[in-house]
Design a protein around this motif. Structure first.
Motif: not given
Lengths: 457, 115
Positions: A161-162, A193-197, A199, A231, B19, B22-23, B25-27
């Protein structure tokens, strides 16, 4: 003898002949002399006043005699023998003198002769060359990084997503900068980041130091390549517990030594041919079942096709970074572990097309999905848990040993202080009492503890 | 009736937007990612070496030391990390350039190589 008498006779009757006027001259001289003589004889009677006069007469007399003596005195100068050694010395000095002539150092005027400053010109030109190479290398690195990003932007934005978060923005939900983060002239990083499963995924482009002339020259002797390290930090419950390393031979021993988890867990060395992967790789795995699951058809094909580009693949649920440098103390604290997938690829930057590199990225993403789906069987799970328990036990033992050492040191310190107090005690009476008390305490410690039991008859 | 219902409706809407899911899962970008351990020590060594050379250039009036200090400052600038502050870089440059200038002011003779 007869002749010598004649002149003396002749001189007595000289008054009548022609040279009379000369004789007057002789007579004047004689007349002055007799006066002098008469004065000499008369001074005693007339007192001192005249003595200086008579003294001057004596001086003149002496000078005459001195002159006479001087003539004799310098006679030896004519004698050549006197100067035997002198001539060579003076000649010798004459010959060597021009050689030792040293030109005194006077500061040159700055603007007079530039060519004597050749070293300075050399230094300045070296700096100019370094600077030009710096600019050229910097732009080349930038071009490579940019071309990598352009080739992967679409693929990454589809999967994450990002893309390109630099941690500065306040609100996370806005789309990422889609830009590489420049860590230094040759290191660029990208955080997605922003993907299921998962970090997040950190991509690090570690390019060659083309901008630094010194390392560029060093690279002639020790060739290196651009490196791409990916990584992926997995979520806690998204990955089962196993450790696996696929690396080329040279690298695997170093990794095995450096990495905490690799040295503790993956001890079994598997034969690469069994899994149809090229023999240039070494395979270290903890759970065979998981290894077989990871090395599916797609992964094996990738390993065969990109044998040169793949440096190592490290999948581990107990990843805790590199070992501490000082191994004097066994590690007592259980390190904080993470579930990670690390891929390291060698980029051949001479090739312009990024297709092959793009394929590598698809391999990574496929592997990510694959690992999420892996679920160990009961036995494998028990074996993995047993390994982890063993390692944890090892850490606790090390921690316990350290605590015991500290306690022992404290006890010794206390006993030493006690003894010191007894020694410093001035009064012998008190000293003896303290010693007895100490001995009784130690004796009581030594006697084993027993309980009195009364047996009723 | 205060518009609690409207607020509840907004909350529900937010929770189900893609969003927001998904948030979960955001880091954020980890400031000191693990690979910073494999850091490059060259800029720090070159900086230190540059300082030593410029001190020698200034105190012992050795010109080749001053020139070596300028080179070290350049190399440490080239290898510096972007997170490093520029003050350190500026000070090492100023020190080495002042060493060169001072050693030439004292005696403008051309430099004699150290060998």
């Amino acid at each position: 003898i007869i002749f010598s008498f004649i002149p003396s006779l002749y001189s007595t009757n000289t008054e009548d002949n022609e040279f009379a006027e000369f004789e007057d001259f002789d007579e004047d001289v004689e007349e002055t002399r007799p006066e002098l003589k008469q004065q000499d004889s008369s001074p005693q009677t007339e007192g001192d006043a005249q003595s200086p006069k008579s003294q001057t007469e004596d001086d003149t007399a002496e000078e005459e005699e001195a002159i006479v003596e001087d003539d004799d005195e310098f006679e030896h100068l004519q004698d050549s023998d006197e100067f035997e050694g002198l001539d060579q010395k003076s000649n010798a000095k004459g010959k060597t003198e021009p050689e030792t002539l040293t030109i005194t150092k006077i500061p040159h005027h700055l603007r007079t002769n530039w060519d004597s400053y050749y070293l300075e010109i050399l230094m300045l030109s070296g700096l100019a060359v370094y600077f030009l190479n710096f600019l050229a290398g910097k732009s080349k690195n930038h071009r490579i990084a940019q071309s990598w990003l352009n080739a992967h932007k679409k693929l990454l934005s589809d999967n994450f997503a990002i893309v390109g978060d630099d941690g500065q923005g306040t609100d996370i939900t806005e789309p990422g900068s889609n830009e590489l983060l420049k860590e230094s002239e040759n290191v660029y990083s990208l955080w997605c980041t922003g993907r299921v499963g998962c970090e997040g995924m950190l991509v690090t482009l570690r390019l060659l130091k083309r901008h630094d002339l010194v390392t560029s020259l060093a690279r002639i002797f020790k060739p290196q390549q651009d490196q791409l390290t990916i990584r992926i930090n997995m979520d806690a419950n998204e990955m089962d517990s196993f450790v696996l390393l696929i690396a080329n031979k040279k690298l695997s021993t170093r990794l095995q030594k450096d990495m905490n988890d690799l040295s503790l867990y993956s001890t079994e060395k598997k034969n690469p041919e069994k899994y149809e992967i090229p023999t240039s790789f070494t395979l270290m795995s903890e759970i065979g079942e998981a290894t077989a699951a990871v090395l599916d058809r797609r992964m094996v094909a990738a390993l065969n096709n990109h044998e040169k580009s793949i440096s190592y693949i490290h999948i581990s649920d107990q990843y805790s970074g590199q070992k501490q440098q000082d191994d004097t103390q066994p590690q007592a604290v259980v390190p904080q572990t993470k579930k990670v997938l690390i891929f390291c690829f060698n980029l051949d930057s001479e090739t312009k097309d990024m297709n092959e590199v793009q394929k590598l990225m698809t391999v990574v993403l496929n592997c990510l999905d694959k690992v999420k789906r892996i679920r160990l069987s009961k036995e494998a799970k028990m074996k993995a848990d047993k390994n982890r328990a063993r390692v944890e036990e090892k850490f606790h033992k090390a921690a316990h040993a350290q605590r015991q050492e500290a306690a022992q040191a404290r006890r010794d310190e206390k006993r030493r202080a006690e003894k010191e107090r007894i020694m410093n005690e001035g009064d012998p009476e008190k000293q003896r009492k303290l010693e007895e008390k100490e001995n009784r305490k130690e004796a009581r410690k030594r006697v084993p503890k027993m309980k009195m039991m009364k047996v009723k008859a | 009736m205060p518009n609690y219902t409207f607020l509840a409706f907004c909350m529900l809407y937010l929770v189900f937007t893609p969003y927001f899911q998904l948030a979960l899962f955001f880091r954020r970008y980890p400031k000191a990612p693990a690979n910073s351990v494999v850091d490059d020590p060259t800029p720090d060594y070159m900086n230190l070496l540059g300082m030593v050379f410029s001190m020698c250039g200034l105190m012992l009036k050795m010109k080749w030391c001053a020139w070596a200090a300028v080179y070290c400052a350049f190399i440490s600038f080239a290898n510096s990390r972007s997170s490093e502050d520029t003050k350190q870089m500026l000070s090492s440059f100023m020190l080495s350039i002042s060493a060169v200038v001072m050693s030439y002011l004292q005696n403008p003779q051309p430099m004699s190589p150290p060998w």
